[in-house]
Write a protein that holds these residues in place. Sequence first.
Motif, PDB file in Angstrom:
ATOM      1  N   ARG A 460       0.839  -1.210   0.000  1.00 44.15           N
ATOM      2  CA  ARG A 460       0.000   0.000   0.000  1.00 44.15           C
ATOM      3  C   ARG A 460       0.864   1.246   0.000  1.00 44.15           C
ATOM      4  NH1 ARG A 460      -4.456   1.706   4.608  1.00 44.15           N
ATOM      5  NH2 ARG A 460      -5.215   3.577   3.523  1.00 44.15           N
ATOM      6  N   LEU A 461       1.967   1.233   0.788  1.00 40.59           N
ATOM      7  CA  LEU A 461       2.860   2.383   0.845  1.00 40.59           C
ATOM      8  C   LEU A 461       3.532   2.624  -0.512  1.00 40.59           C
ATOM      9  CD1 LEU A 461       4.152   4.549   2.607  1.00 40.59           C
ATOM     10  CD2 LEU A 461       5.931   2.892   3.236  1.00 40.59           C
ATOM     11  N   ALA A 462       3.901   1.553  -1.199  1.00 39.79           N
ATOM     12  CA  ALA A 462       4.507   1.722  -2.522  1.00 39.79           C
ATOM     13  C   ALA A 462       3.513   2.332  -3.498  1.00 39.79           C
ATOM     14  CB  ALA A 462       5.024   0.365  -3.032  1.00 39.79           C
ATOM     15  N   GLY A 463       2.227   1.875  -3.409  1.00 39.94           N
ATOM     16  CA  GLY A 463       1.210   2.449  -4.296  1.00 39.94           C
ATOM     17  C   GLY A 463       0.990   3.916  -4.032  1.00 39.94           C
ATOM     18  N   LEU A 464       0.917   4.278  -2.730  1.00 37.65           N
ATOM     19  CA  LEU A 464       0.733   5.689  -2.380  1.00 37.65           C
ATOM     20  C   LEU A 464       1.925   6.530  -2.837  1.00 37.65           C
ATOM     21  CD1 LEU A 464      -0.812   5.359   1.210  1.00 37.65           C
ATOM     22  CD2 LEU A 464      -2.004   5.960  -0.921  1.00 37.65           C
ATOM     23  N   ALA A 465       3.153   5.969  -2.716  1.00 33.12           N
ATOM     24  CA  ALA A 465       4.334   6.714  -3.160  1.00 33.12           C
ATOM     25  C   ALA A 465       4.287   6.951  -4.663  1.00 33.12           C
ATOM     26  CB  ALA A 465       5.608   5.959  -2.778  1.00 33.12           C
ATOM     27  N   GLY A 466       3.865   5.917  -5.396  1.00 36.65           N
ATOM     28  CA  GLY A 466       3.748   6.101  -6.842  1.00 36.65           C
ATOM     29  C   GLY A 466       2.698   7.120  -7.215  1.00 36.65           C
ATOM     30  N   LEU A 467       1.558   7.090  -6.490  1.00 37.10           N
ATOM     31  CA  LEU A 467       0.495   8.060  -6.749  1.00 37.10           C
ATOM     32  C   LEU A 467       0.967   9.474  -6.430  1.00 37.10           C
ATOM     33  CD1 LEU A 467      -2.445   8.622  -7.519  1.00 37.10           C
ATOM     34  CD2 LEU A 467      -3.075   8.206  -5.124  1.00 37.10           C
ATOM     35  N   LEU A 468       1.733   9.619  -5.348  1.00 34.86           N
ATOM     36  CA  LEU A 468       2.259  10.925  -4.981  1.00 34.86           C
ATOM     37  C   LEU A 468       3.229  11.443  -6.049  1.00 34.86           C
ATOM     38  CD1 LEU A 468       2.582  13.224  -2.921  1.00 34.86           C
ATOM     39  CD2 LEU A 468       4.377  11.863  -1.807  1.00 34.86           C
ATOM     40  N   SER A 470       3.211  10.700  -9.196  1.00 33.67           N
ATOM     41  CA  SER A 470       2.490  11.051 -10.420  1.00 33.67           C
ATOM     42  C   SER A 470       1.721  12.346 -10.276  1.00 33.67           C
ATOM     43  CB  SER A 470       1.542   9.905 -10.803  1.00 33.67           C
ATOM     44  OG  SER A 470       0.560   9.737  -9.782  1.00 33.67           O
ATOM     45  N   LEU A 471       1.247  12.655  -9.061  1.00 26.65           N
ATOM     46  CA  LEU A 471       0.470  13.883  -8.845  1.00 26.65           C
ATOM     47  C   LEU A 471       1.341  15.064  -8.492  1.00 26.65           C
ATOM     48  CD1 LEU A 471      -2.556  12.472  -6.809  1.00 26.65           C
ATOM     49  CD2 LEU A 471      -2.456  12.993  -9.248  1.00 26.65           C
ATOM     50  N   SER A 472       2.608  14.904  -8.119  1.00 26.00           N
ATOM     51  CA  SER A 472       3.475  16.002  -7.699  1.00 26.00           C
ATOM     52  C   SER A 472       3.880  16.846  -8.915  1.00 26.00           C
ATOM     53  CB  SER A 472       4.730  15.442  -7.009  1.00 26.00           C
ATOM     54  OG  SER A 472       5.623  16.488  -6.731  1.00 26.00           O
ATOM     55  N   HIS A 474       6.692  18.097  -9.367  1.00 21.52           N
ATOM     56  CA  HIS A 474       8.072  17.790  -9.759  1.00 21.52           C
ATOM     57  C   HIS A 474       8.103  16.939 -11.018  1.00 21.52           C
ATOM     58  CE1 HIS A 474      10.012  19.514  -6.226  1.00 21.52           C
ATOM     59  NE2 HIS A 474       8.990  18.986  -5.483  1.00 21.52           N
ATOM     60  N   ALA A 475       7.107  16.050 -11.159  1.00 22.03           N
ATOM     61  CA  ALA A 475       7.047  15.255 -12.401  1.00 22.03           C
ATOM     62  C   ALA A 475       6.826  16.160 -13.604  1.00 22.03           C
ATOM     63  CB  ALA A 475       5.937  14.206 -12.295  1.00 22.03           C
ATOM     64  N   VAL A 476       6.033  17.239 -13.406  1.00 21.37           N
ATOM     65  CA  VAL A 476       5.808  18.186 -14.514  1.00 21.37           C
ATOM     66  C   VAL A 476       7.112  18.912 -14.850  1.00 21.37           C
ATOM     67  CG1 VAL A 476       4.480  20.193 -15.254  1.00 21.37           C
ATOM     68  CG2 VAL A 476       3.423  18.420 -13.804  1.00 21.37           C
ATOM     69  N   LEU A 477       7.888  19.290 -13.773  1.00 23.11           N
ATOM     70  CA  LEU A 477       9.168  19.956 -14.028  1.00 23.11           C
ATOM     71  C   LEU A 477      10.131  19.051 -14.784  1.00 23.11           C
ATOM     72  CD1 LEU A 477       9.730  21.753 -10.584  1.00 23.11           C
ATOM     73  CD2 LEU A 477       8.785  22.711 -12.697  1.00 23.11           C
ATOM     74  N   GLU A 478      10.051  17.742 -14.555  1.00 19.86           N
ATOM     75  CA  GLU A 478      10.918  16.806 -15.258  1.00 19.86           C
ATOM     76  C   GLU A 478      10.638  16.803 -16.763  1.00 19.86           C
ATOM     77  OE1 GLU A 478      13.398  14.981 -14.365  1.00 19.86           O
ATOM     78  OE2 GLU A 478      13.367  15.343 -12.179  1.00 19.86           O
ATOM     79  N   GLY A 546       0.347  23.797 -20.874  1.00 18.17           N
ATOM     80  CA  GLY A 546      -0.771  24.177 -19.978  1.00 18.17           C
ATOM     81  C   GLY A 546      -0.263  24.677 -18.623  1.00 18.17           C
ATOM     82  N   THR A 547      -1.221  24.980 -17.697  1.00 23.35           N
ATOM     83  CA  THR A 547      -0.858  25.469 -16.357  1.00 23.35           C
ATOM     84  C   THR A 547      -0.376  24.334 -15.468  1.00 23.35           C
ATOM     85  OG1 THR A 547      -1.666  26.604 -14.403  1.00 23.35           O
ATOM     86  CG2 THR A 547      -3.219  25.208 -15.556  1.00 23.35           C
ATOM     87  N   LEU A 548       0.432  24.719 -14.508  1.00 22.25           N
ATOM     88  CA  LEU A 548       0.930  23.707 -13.575  1.00 22.25           C
ATOM     89  C   LEU A 548      -0.047  23.445 -12.441  1.00 22.25           C
ATOM     90  CD1 LEU A 548       4.660  24.825 -13.252  1.00 22.25           C
ATOM     91  CD2 LEU A 548       3.742  22.917 -14.557  1.00 22.25           C
TER      92      LEU A 548
END
Length: 549
Positions: A460-468, A470-472, A474-478, A546-548
């Motif tokens: 569950r923690l790994a899934g939440l980390a992946g979801l975080l 994807s929603l952060s 920082h992924a957009v900055l990458e 688009g917007t961040l």
Amino acid sequence: MPLVPPPRPAAAPAADIPPTSVLTANQPEWTVGELAGALKRTLEDAFGHVRLRGEISGYRGPHGSGHAYFSLKDGQARIDAVVWKGVFGRLRQRPQEGLEVIATGRITTFAGKSSYQIVVESLEPAGLGAWMALLEERKKQLAAEGLFAAEHKRPIPYLPRVVGVVTSPTGAVIRDILHRLEDRFPRPVLVWPVRVQGDGAAEEVAAAIRGFNALKPGGPIPRPDVLIVARGGGSIEDLWAFNEECVVRAAFESTIPLISAVGHETDTTLIDYVSDRRAPTPTGAAEMAVPVRADLIATVADLSARAIGAAGRRIERDRADLRALGRALPGADALLSAKRQRLDLADARLAPALAAGASRHRARLQLLLDRMARRSPDVALANARARLARIDHRPLHALRNDVQRKGEALVQLGRRLVVAREASLERARALQARRTDRLLALSDRLAQAGARSVERRRDRLAGLAGLLGSLSYHAVLERGYVLVRDAAGLPVRRAGDAAAAERLSLQFSDGTIAAVPDGTPKTAAPRRSVRPAADKAAGRTATRQGTLF
């Protein structure tokens, strides 16, 4: 008294002082303590002792130090008041909330509060209305405690051996009492001199009542059988000592019957309610204390004559009755003749009766001797010895047999206990083995359940980390975007806002740099982003950024 400032150093030359501060430099400087002391001396010298009339307010009883604090007020103003511990115990009138009083004392200041106050040296109620209100309040309080109850009243002795009087030794009251006692029935009188008005009068009267009660019967000073507390008439202020609580309680605690004779018949004080008898005047108290001697002598003489006459008549009547009874009694010969005849008859029957009784007892004795001869004690003793010899060894054999039987039973019981112990131990071992197996099984299940729970939580923690991730943003900055912030750290969403800002910070995926805008924003046509060759080959169309948020 004018306020004199303390000496100060000479001021600096006027040339060195600015024009606006010349006036201030010429005024004297005071410390707070110096000004408070000067005000205190001025106020005390100007007023000294004063008499203030006002209503007591804010009184809560003596402080822990023994001092009392309250205020005196009227319809226009109020002033703080203090009564020191040594003065409080001597006050004739104690402070009470709401009581209108006249206070005498010194006006002074209290520097700690920057206020002025009166140091009270004496208190007295203000006017007759205050006296009566205070009297009624105290009367209700003492009545509620039961000091005026009728069951506490004691009868006055008819003829006391000694009369105690509590009054002033120089007034007309003591002369009236002594004169009336001399006229009616002279009795020894003990006078306890006290003040009957003014400061300390109440304490002296209470001490006199308790002093008379403290005398021991049969001592060197005779103990009075009745007490008279007396005073002449006067105003309510003059009689106030007999309304004090200490006097009332001393009269209530007195074991000697007490007669109160305070004032005239129309005067009423609280000691009248607690005393055993109230006299309208001191002369009336003396009349209540002793009877009239002449009347008592006449009454005793009349009763003595009546007693002598009654005794004589009773003796004469008893003498007549005795003569009548004597004539009715028979003579001595008539009374004794029948007794003599009965005695002669008893004498005649006595000898034959004695002989017959001796014969009967002799026959019974002979019968007992014959029975003893037939059943001799020696024969009975021999028979008992023979029976004892026959049963000589039987108790020993019986005891041995009983011991042997009980020993065998004890051995059998020991064998049964050994068998039962082995069976109990075997059952305990089996139960322990079953519980050990169950404990091992539960331990295995617990370890497996813990491992499964940890695995589920890790997934569950790994899934939440992946979801975080994807929603952060920082992924957009990458993906090549930049986050623009102003000097306050707030995001900048429009070009106009960025041009107006003094400083900007640009956050990339790998760090942040500072930037300064160069002026008015320029409007550019949207351009298509460059895509890799693979994307062109695939025929995909580029889209605008688009917007961040």
